[in-house]
Design a protein around this motif. Structure first.
Motif, short mmCIF file in Angstrom:
data_model
loop_
_atom_site.label_atom_id
_atom_site.label_comp_id
_atom_site.label_asym_id
_atom_site.label_seq_id
_atom_site.Cartn_x
_atom_site.Cartn_y
_atom_site.Cartn_z
N ARG A 17 0.84 -1.20 0.00
CA ARG A 17 0.00 0.00 0.00
C ARG A 17 0.87 1.25 0.00
O ARG A 17 2.01 1.21 0.46
CB ARG A 17 -0.93 0.04 1.22
CG ARG A 17 -2.12 -0.90 1.13
CD ARG A 17 -3.09 -0.72 2.28
NE ARG A 17 -4.31 -1.50 2.06
CZ ARG A 17 -5.38 -1.05 1.43
NH1 ARG A 17 -5.40 0.19 0.96
NH2 ARG A 17 -6.44 -1.81 1.27
N GLU A 18 0.31 2.33 -0.52
CA GLU A 18 0.94 3.63 -0.38
C GLU A 18 0.15 4.41 0.65
O GLU A 18 -1.09 4.36 0.68
CB GLU A 18 0.95 4.38 -1.71
CG GLU A 18 1.81 3.71 -2.77
CD GLU A 18 1.95 4.56 -4.02
OE1 GLU A 18 2.32 5.73 -3.90
OE2 GLU A 18 1.67 4.02 -5.10
N LYS A 54 5.28 -2.25 2.77
CA LYS A 54 5.79 -3.35 1.97
C LYS A 54 4.96 -4.62 2.22
O LYS A 54 4.28 -4.74 3.25
CB LYS A 54 7.26 -3.61 2.31
CG LYS A 54 8.18 -2.45 1.96
CD LYS A 54 9.60 -2.67 2.47
CE LYS A 54 10.26 -3.89 1.86
NZ LYS A 54 11.67 -4.03 2.31
N PRO A 55 5.02 -5.57 1.31
CA PRO A 55 4.29 -6.84 1.52
C PRO A 55 4.70 -7.55 2.80
O PRO A 55 3.89 -8.31 3.36
CB PRO A 55 4.67 -7.65 0.28
CG PRO A 55 4.97 -6.64 -0.77
CD PRO A 55 5.62 -5.49 -0.04
N ASN A 56 5.93 -7.34 3.28
CA ASN A 56 6.36 -7.99 4.51
C ASN A 56 5.95 -7.23 5.77
O ASN A 56 6.32 -7.61 6.88
CB ASN A 56 7.88 -8.20 4.51
CG ASN A 56 8.66 -6.88 4.53
OD1 ASN A 56 8.08 -5.79 4.60
ND2 ASN A 56 9.98 -6.97 4.45
N GLY A 57 5.19 -6.13 5.61
CA GLY A 57 4.69 -5.38 6.75
C GLY A 57 5.55 -4.21 7.18
O GLY A 57 5.15 -3.45 8.08
#
Length: 321
Positions: free
Chosen positions: A212-213, A278-281
């Motif tokens: 997400r942004e 990021k996808p990793n949080g």
């Protein structure tokens, strides 16, 4: 009275802040900075009792001593009278800018944000990144250079996963209309173009994968965060706006603490902060815009940003005495 510095084309945000100021018992005087040389008169007089600064618009005259606080939204380029001889334009701009800053520098009252601090932070993204890292935020690896060899090495070191952008924005709007150079993913075939960096230094950063942004509006310790799932582009403003839908997002408390520390260090009561989830949080800090746009978050997410700006400024005024 509270001086609200903006420009003639500003709508929605300025109206909502002034409405809340009036509800709190404070008159907000809208000062369109772009019209300073065409619709306002400035007077400075040095009396035996001290200096007197006045701003006049039409039949109304405002003494600097009447102003108890300043909301600094934006300072816009000055309009030039169409009848002015082009040979006199440089002098017109120089003297009016000087006159304006003499008046504003005389306002020793609470500001959100103070203009000198606002400009210093907004004009130095590398200062922002360094301060963010010192505050415990994750920042992307960054290169600012006019040297092609440096840029090519940076590109290779990151396996080609690099974005390029200007240090300063060409567009002043959130929709990216007008002159606009978006943050762009650098491709292998673009690398030869880096030879032109000598004509225009640019920022290169490692590409950050996005879940997400985030657009985070910080107001004196309060947070309002909008998030979006933009298309897989380096800059979401290049996408079709129908694909961009803002959603509310709750920041982790520890992240809020770090952002608060950053903004305190920078001396900014207000700022619009861009981050990537990021996808990793992990949350990655990109930049803070001291004059960043927030109307879309108030409009689409019903965030009380305008009211909070007014309330925080009034709190500062009343504590100032």
């Amino acid at each position: 009275m509270i001086l609200c510095i903006t420009h003639a084309q500003d709508t929605y945000t300025i109206d909502r802040v002034q409405q809340r100021l009036e509800e709190l018992g404070y008159e907000g005087f809208r000062f369109n900075s772009d019209e300073f040389g065409t619709k306002y008169r400035l007077r400075y007089r040095l009396h035996a009792s001290g200096p007197q600064y006045e701003l006049r618009c039409g039949s109304r005259t405002i003494d600097a001593r009447q102003i108890r606080g300043v909301w600094y939204r934006k300072l816009w380029d000055l309009q030039v009278p169409p009848s002015l001889d082009p040979a006199f334009v440089p002098a017109f701009l120089k003297e009016y800018r000087t006159s304006l800053h003499i008046f504003l520098d005389a306002l020793k009252v609470p500001w959100i944000n103070r203009m000198d601090t606002d400009h210093a932070v907004g004009a130095n993204k590398l200062l922002q990144l360094n301060a963010a890292r010192a505050a415990g935020l994750i920042v992307p690896q960054t290169l600012f250079s006019n040297h092609a060899e440096d840029a090519i090495r940076f590109f290779d070191d990151h396996g080609g996963n690099v974005v390029v952008k200007l240090h300063g924005a060409l567009s002043k709007t959130m929709d990216g209309k007008g002159h606009f150079f978006p943050t762009t993913r650098l491709r292998k075939e673009d690398v030869p173009m880096l030879e032109s960096l000598s004509a225009c230094p640019m920022i290169l950063q490692e590409y950050i994968p996005k879940e997400r942004e985030l657009r985070i509006v910080y107001i004196d310790g309060e947070f309002f965060t909008g998030s979006l799932r933009a298309p897989e582009l380096a800059d979401w403003r290049t996408a079709n706006t129908t694909l961009v839908q803002w959603e509310p997002y709750e920041l982790p408390p520890a992240l809020k603490d770090r952002i608060h520390a950053l903004m305190t260090t920078l001396g900014l009561p207000f700022g619009a902060i861009d981050m990537i989830l990021k996808p990793n949080g992990e949350h990655v800090f990109l930049e803070v815009n001291p004059q960043g746009e927030w109307g879309m978050l108030e409009k689409y997410l019903d965030f009380p940003i305008a009211a909070t700006i007014a309330e925080k400024l009034v709190n500062r005024i009343e504590q100032h005495g």
